[in-house]
Scaffold this active site. Structure first.
Site, PDB file in Angstrom:
ATOM      1  N   THR A  64       0.819  -1.207   0.000  1.00  0.00           N
ATOM      2  CA  THR A  64       0.000   0.000   0.000  1.00  0.00           C
ATOM      3  C   THR A  64       0.861   1.268   0.000  1.00  0.00           C
ATOM      4  O   THR A  64       0.572   2.189  -0.773  1.00  0.00           O
ATOM      5  CB  THR A  64      -0.986  -0.019   1.184  1.00  0.00           C
ATOM      6  OG1 THR A  64      -1.792  -1.204   1.090  1.00  0.00           O
ATOM      7  CG2 THR A  64      -1.885   1.202   1.187  1.00  0.00           C
ATOM      8  N   GLY A 110       2.327  17.166  -0.669  1.00  0.00           N
ATOM      9  CA  GLY A 110       1.176  16.397  -0.222  1.00  0.00           C
ATOM     10  C   GLY A 110       0.701  16.845   1.135  1.00  0.00           C
ATOM     11  O   GLY A 110       1.508  17.146   2.015  1.00  0.00           O
ATOM     12  N   GLU A 167       0.957   9.410  -5.839  1.00  0.00           N
ATOM     13  CA  GLU A 167       1.464  10.762  -5.623  1.00  0.00           C
ATOM     14  C   GLU A 167       2.336  11.212  -6.791  1.00  0.00           C
ATOM     15  O   GLU A 167       2.261  12.368  -7.218  1.00  0.00           O
ATOM     16  CB  GLU A 167       2.232  10.853  -4.303  1.00  0.00           C
ATOM     17  CG  GLU A 167       1.314  10.868  -3.107  1.00  0.00           C
ATOM     18  CD  GLU A 167       1.972  11.421  -1.882  1.00  0.00           C
ATOM     19  OE1 GLU A 167       1.684  12.574  -1.529  1.00  0.00           O
ATOM     20  OE2 GLU A 167       2.800  10.691  -1.288  1.00  0.00           O
ATOM     21  N   HIS A 180      -7.338   0.311  -0.825  1.00  0.00           N
ATOM     22  CA  HIS A 180      -6.573  -0.710  -1.555  1.00  0.00           C
ATOM     23  C   HIS A 180      -7.489  -1.930  -1.651  1.00  0.00           C
ATOM     24  O   HIS A 180      -7.732  -2.608  -0.663  1.00  0.00           O
ATOM     25  CB  HIS A 180      -5.284  -1.022  -0.798  1.00  0.00           C
ATOM     26  CG  HIS A 180      -4.254  -1.690  -1.636  1.00  0.00           C
ATOM     27  ND1 HIS A 180      -2.925  -1.695  -1.285  1.00  0.00           N
ATOM     28  CD2 HIS A 180      -4.328  -2.352  -2.817  1.00  0.00           C
ATOM     29  CE1 HIS A 180      -2.231  -2.359  -2.203  1.00  0.00           C
ATOM     30  NE2 HIS A 180      -3.075  -2.760  -3.144  1.00  0.00           N
ATOM     31  N   ARG A 184      -2.943  18.236  -2.403  1.00  0.00           N
ATOM     32  CA  ARG A 184      -1.613  18.828  -2.414  1.00  0.00           C
ATOM     33  C   ARG A 184      -1.770  20.334  -2.271  1.00  0.00           C
ATOM     34  O   ARG A 184      -2.835  20.885  -2.575  1.00  0.00           O
ATOM     35  CB  ARG A 184      -0.868  18.493  -3.707  1.00  0.00           C
ATOM     36  CG  ARG A 184      -0.694  16.981  -3.911  1.00  0.00           C
ATOM     37  CD  ARG A 184       0.140  16.645  -5.126  1.00  0.00           C
ATOM     38  NE  ARG A 184       1.533  17.000  -4.954  1.00  0.00           N
ATOM     39  CZ  ARG A 184       2.427  16.292  -4.259  1.00  0.00           C
ATOM     40  NH1 ARG A 184       2.060  15.163  -3.667  1.00  0.00           N
ATOM     41  NH2 ARG A 184       3.664  16.687  -4.155  1.00  0.00           N
TER      42      ARG A 184
END
Length: 127
Positions: free
Chosen positions: A34, A61, A42, A68, A113
Site C-alpha cells: 500500500t 502532499g 502521488e 486498496h 496537495r
C-alpha cells in the site's frame, strides 16, 4: 498552461519484489505494498500539474484517502491514473484509480496537495 481541473497523468508500472509489502515492511506478503501504491499515485499527481506550476513553485502532499481493493503480485502490471478535480486557491484535489491488466480496480482514492514556493518551503523545513 494554468492549474485547472482536468489535468491528468498516468503511470504504468510492473510490480517488482522491491515494491512488495514483505520488502517495504508494511506486511509479510509478496504483493504490491500500500505505501508503494500511494507513492506511485502521488507521483502521478505531481506529473499531472508539473507543466502548469509557475516558476519556483512546487506542490506538497497534505492529505490522502486510499482504498486498496485488490492484491497485485510480483510481475503484475498496474496503471495509476490521476486527475486534478478541484483547485481552491493553493489547494489541489486529485482523484486516482489504479487498475491491473484485467481492468480490475486495484485502488481508488483522493490526494490533496498544496502549491508552495519551493525556496520558502525548503527554508522553513530547514529550521
Amino acid at each position: 498552461m494554468t492549474l485547472a481541473p482536468g489535468l491528468r497523468a498516468r503511470i504504468l508500472t510492473m510490480v517488482e519484489t522491491s515494491d512488495t509489502a514483505a520488502k517495504v515492511g508494511s506486511g509479510d506478503v509478496p504483493v504490491l505494498a500500500t505505501p508503494r501504491l500511494l507513492a506511485l499515485a502521488e507521483r502521478a499527481t505531481v506529473q499531472a500539474v508539473a507543466d502548469a506550476l509557475g516558476p519556483g513553485q512546487t506542490s506538497v502532499g497534505t492529505k490522502v484517502a486510499l482504498e486498496h481493493l485488490a492484491a497485485s503480485p510480483v510481475g503484475a502490471h498496474v496503471e495509476i491514473a490521476a486527475e486534478l478535480t478541484e483547485v481552491d486557491g493553493r489547494r489541489l484535489v486529485f482523484a486516482f484509480t489504479a487498475r491491473d491488466r484485467h481492468d480490475t480496480v486495484v485502488a481508488t482514492g483522493t490526494i490533496e496537495r498544496a502549491v508552495v514556493d519551493r525556496e520558502r518551503f525548503l527554508s522553513r523545513a530547514a529550521r
